[in-house]
Each structure stands twice: as structure tokens, then as C-alpha cells.
Design a protein around this motif. Structure first.
Motif, PDB file in Angstrom:
ATOM      1  N   LYS A   1       0.824  -1.224   0.000  1.00 11.37           N
ATOM      2  CA  LYS A   1       0.000   0.000   0.000  1.00 11.37           C
ATOM      3  C   LYS A   1       0.851   1.265   0.000  1.00 11.37           C
ATOM      4  N   GLY A   2       2.105   1.180   0.446  1.00  8.85           N
ATOM      5  CA  GLY A   2       3.005   2.326   0.431  1.00  8.85           C
ATOM      6  C   GLY A   2       3.399   2.758  -0.976  1.00  8.85           C
ATOM      7  N   LEU A   3       3.162   1.892  -1.945  1.00  6.02           N
ATOM      8  CA  LEU A   3       3.515   2.199  -3.340  1.00  6.02           C
ATOM      9  C   LEU A   3       2.362   2.800  -4.133  1.00  6.02           C
ATOM     10  N   LEU A   4       1.214   2.948  -3.502  1.00  9.11           N
ATOM     11  CA  LEU A   4       0.013   3.372  -4.224  1.00  9.11           C
ATOM     12  C   LEU A   4       0.207   4.689  -4.969  1.00  9.11           C
ATOM     13  N   LYS A   5       0.793   5.670  -4.317  1.00  9.40           N
ATOM     14  CA  LYS A   5       0.985   6.979  -4.955  1.00  9.40           C
ATOM     15  C   LYS A   5       1.922   6.874  -6.159  1.00  9.40           C
ATOM     16  N   GLN A   6       2.998   6.093  -6.011  1.00  8.35           N
ATOM     17  CA  GLN A   6       3.956   5.935  -7.113  1.00  8.35           C
ATOM     18  C   GLN A   6       3.328   5.173  -8.289  1.00  8.35           C
ATOM     19  N   VAL A   7       2.571   4.122  -7.974  1.00 10.17           N
ATOM     20  CA  VAL A   7       1.911   3.353  -9.035  1.00 10.17           C
ATOM     21  C   VAL A   7       0.897   4.230  -9.753  1.00 10.17           C
ATOM     22  N   ASP A   8       0.159   5.042  -8.996  1.00 11.20           N
ATOM     23  CA  ASP A   8      -0.844   5.915  -9.593  1.00 11.20           C
ATOM     24  C   ASP A   8      -0.198   6.962 -10.509  1.00 11.20           C
ATOM     25  N   THR A   9       0.947   7.472 -10.117  1.00 13.21           N
ATOM     26  CA  THR A   9       1.638   8.488 -10.914  1.00 13.21           C
ATOM     27  C   THR A   9       2.243   7.901 -12.188  1.00 13.21           C
ATOM     28  N   SER A  10       2.990   6.806 -12.047  1.00 13.93           N
ATOM     29  CA  SER A  10       3.697   6.256 -13.211  1.00 13.93           C
ATOM     30  C   SER A  10       2.875   5.236 -13.990  1.00 13.93           C
TER      31      SER A  10
ATOM     32  N   LEU B   1       4.352  -3.800 -16.630  1.00 14.37           N
ATOM     33  CA  LEU B   1       3.019  -3.579 -17.172  1.00 14.37           C
ATOM     34  C   LEU B   1       2.720  -2.091 -17.144  1.00 14.37           C
ATOM     35  N   LYS B   2       2.458  -1.517 -18.298  1.00 11.95           N
ATOM     36  CA  LYS B   2       2.026  -0.122 -18.379  1.00 11.95           C
ATOM     37  C   LYS B   2       0.507  -0.136 -18.322  1.00 11.95           C
ATOM     38  N   LEU B   3      -0.069   0.648 -17.416  1.00  9.80           N
ATOM     39  CA  LEU B   3      -1.511   0.629 -17.185  1.00  9.80           C
ATOM     40  C   LEU B   3      -2.212   1.771 -17.897  1.00  9.80           C
ATOM     41  N   LYS B   4      -3.460   1.567 -18.277  1.00  7.79           N
ATOM     42  CA  LYS B   4      -4.235   2.613 -18.951  1.00  7.79           C
ATOM     43  C   LYS B   4      -4.686   3.690 -17.976  1.00  7.79           C
ATOM     44  N   GLY B   5      -4.899   3.331 -16.757  1.00  5.21           N
ATOM     45  CA  GLY B   5      -5.377   4.262 -15.743  1.00  5.21           C
ATOM     46  C   GLY B   5      -5.807   3.465 -14.531  1.00  5.21           C
ATOM     47  N   MET B   6      -6.205   4.149 -13.484  1.00  9.54           N
ATOM     48  CA  MET B   6      -6.629   3.450 -12.274  1.00  9.54           C
ATOM     49  C   MET B   6      -7.970   4.014 -11.831  1.00  9.54           C
ATOM     50  N   LYS B   7      -8.864   3.139 -11.459  1.00  6.56           N
ATOM     51  CA  LYS B   7     -10.146   3.555 -10.890  1.00  6.56           C
ATOM     52  C   LYS B   7     -10.206   2.997  -9.479  1.00  6.56           C
TER      53      LYS B   7
ATOM     54  N   ASN C   1      -4.599  -5.433 -22.462  1.00  8.94           N
ATOM     55  CA  ASN C   1      -6.061  -5.510 -22.323  1.00  8.94           C
ATOM     56  C   ASN C   1      -6.539  -6.422 -21.202  1.00  8.94           C
ATOM     57  N   ASP C   2      -5.619  -7.079 -20.484  1.00 10.43           N
ATOM     58  CA  ASP C   2      -6.012  -7.841 -19.304  1.00 10.43           C
ATOM     59  C   ASP C   2      -6.419  -6.861 -18.215  1.00 10.43           C
ATOM     60  N   ARG C   3      -7.331  -7.303 -17.346  1.00  7.12           N
ATOM     61  CA  ARG C   3      -7.814  -6.459 -16.250  1.00  7.12           C
ATOM     62  C   ARG C   3      -7.206  -6.922 -14.933  1.00  7.12           C
ATOM     63  N   ILE C   4      -6.876  -5.967 -14.071  1.00  6.09           N
ATOM     64  CA  ILE C   4      -6.237  -6.281 -12.786  1.00  6.09           C
ATOM     65  C   ILE C   4      -6.946  -5.523 -11.673  1.00  6.09           C
ATOM     66  N   ILE C   5      -7.248  -6.232 -10.592  1.00  5.77           N
ATOM     67  CA  ILE C   5      -7.766  -5.602  -9.381  1.00  5.77           C
ATOM     68  C   ILE C   5      -6.629  -5.604  -8.356  1.00  5.77           C
ATOM     69  N   LEU C   6      -6.356  -4.438  -7.787  1.00  7.06           N
ATOM     70  CA  LEU C   6      -5.287  -4.301  -6.799  1.00  7.06           C
ATOM     71  C   LEU C   6      -5.851  -4.480  -5.395  1.00  7.06           C
ATOM     72  N   PHE C   7      -5.128  -5.250  -4.572  1.00  5.82           N
ATOM     73  CA  PHE C   7      -5.543  -5.408  -3.188  1.00  5.82           C
ATOM     74  C   PHE C   7      -4.337  -5.323  -2.274  1.00  5.82           C
ATOM     75  N   SER C   8      -4.610  -4.988  -1.017  1.00  4.88           N
ATOM     76  CA  SER C   8      -3.558  -4.873  -0.019  1.00  4.88           C
ATOM     77  C   SER C   8      -4.175  -5.063   1.359  1.00  4.88           C
TER      78      SER C   8
ATOM     79  N   TYR D   1      -8.955  -0.874  -9.563  1.00  5.18           N
ATOM     80  CA  TYR D   1      -8.838  -1.775 -10.700  1.00  5.18           C
ATOM     81  C   TYR D   1      -8.300  -1.001 -11.890  1.00  5.18           C
ATOM     82  N   THR D   2      -7.728  -1.748 -12.825  1.00  2.88           N
ATOM     83  CA  THR D   2      -7.057  -1.132 -13.961  1.00  2.88           C
ATOM     84  C   THR D   2      -7.039  -2.096 -15.139  1.00  2.88           C
ATOM     85  N   MET D   3      -6.496  -1.614 -16.237  1.00  2.00           N
ATOM     86  CA  MET D   3      -6.368  -2.415 -17.456  1.00  2.00           C
ATOM     87  C   MET D   3      -4.949  -2.255 -17.977  1.00  2.00           C
ATOM     88  N   VAL D   4      -4.378  -3.321 -18.501  1.00  4.34           N
ATOM     89  CA  VAL D   4      -3.009  -3.283 -19.007  1.00  4.34           C
ATOM     90  C   VAL D   4      -3.004  -2.660 -20.396  1.00  4.34           C
TER      91      VAL D   4
END
Length: 161
Positions: free
Chosen positions: A37-46, A110-116, A65-72, A87-90
């Protein structure tokens, strides 16, 4: 006709088995990803993910185009609970030997399209009975130990609703 003549031009048996194992489908796959969870801000930015292990077997199977749900594991309400956060999409995958966030060491990224984000992080234990991939409904935490885990489309939709 000779027995050998039937196989000319057909490729070896091992090659055919390999083709059968490969997923040639363009259908997206669905995943859950355990992250710090400490990486959330960095993952969201990059908008980039990887794997902690250099040779992650599951990460190799993730495609655009694979879908990923993040959990912590989050400490909310004075209790530690596994919670689905976003959740996000690759968008694309690429190779880069650099470690990112001092955490992800795998060469595949994995480069992500965005995060919701979920308005309120969802407690995994509360929906364990509705999820196919949770084998032990009494102790669902056991099914959340791997960094990446493939899940069904139905489980993905269950988590999102």
C-alpha cells in the motif's frame, strides 16, 4: 502411403503441443494483484506495475487488455483486513531490467491505462462466499498470498459490483 509421409510438413509433435498450450485467444484475462500500500501513490503516478520476483511465472502470462484488481492489507477500523482498492487495465507490456519503486525487480513491466479506485476499499472477507477462486471460505486470506492470481470474469465482476 508411408507412415512417415503423413507427418511431412506438419511440424513436430512437441511443437504442436506447445501451440495447444499457448493462449491464442484475444479475450482478456482477469487478475488480482497483491501490492504494498506504500507504493500506491507511485503506481498511480507512473501507472506501471511489475513483480517482486525476477522470474515471476504469473506475470509472464499477463498481456495487454487484461484487467487487474489491486488489493492490499489495510488497517481500517482498528482491524487488518485484505481490501480491494482499485482496478485497472493493461495498456502494454515491456521489458526493462531496472527495478522500479525499489520493489519490482522483474524485467517484464506492465504499463496501465489508468486506475479507478473504489470509493470505500472492499473487504475481501465479506465477499469470500461469492468468489470462485476462494477455496477455503472460512480462511479466505490463504487465497490472497500470491502476488498475482488469475481469476474468472465472473469473480472480477462480483468484486466490481
Amino acid at each position: 502411403m508411408c507412415f512417415i509421409d503423413e507427418f511431412r510438413g506438419g511440424g513436430s509433435i512437441n511443437q504442436n503441443r506447445l501451440k495447444d498450450r499457448m493462449n491464442v485467444s484475444n479475450e482478456p484475462k482477469y487478475w488480482i494483484h497483491k501490492f504494498d500500500k506504500g507504493l500506491l501513490k507511485q503506481v498511480d503516478t507512473s501507472k506501471t506495475l511489475g513483480a517482486e520476483k525476477k522470474r515471476s511465472k504469473m506475470l509472464k502470462n499477463i498481456k495487454p487488455n487484461d484487467r487487474i484488481i489491486l488489493f492490499s492489507t489495510l488497517d481500517l477500523d482498528k482491524q487488518k483486513n485484505i481490501r480491494f482498492i482499485a482496478y485497472t487495465m493493461v495498456k502494454e507490456t515491456y521489458l526493462d531490467n531496472k527495478t522500479i519503486y525499489n520493489h519490482y525487480c522483474s524485467p517484464k513491466k506492465l504499463k496501465l491505462k489508468g486506475m479507478k479506485y473504489f470509493t470505500d476499499p472492499l473487504v475481501a472477507k465479506d465477499m469470500a462466499n461469492d468468489l470462485e477462486f476462494v477455496k477455503n471460505k472460512e480462511k479466505p486470506a490463504n487465497d490472497f498470498k500470491s502476488e498475482y492470481k488469475e481469476i474468472t470474469e465472473e469473480d472480477f465482476k462480483t468484486i466490481l459490483r
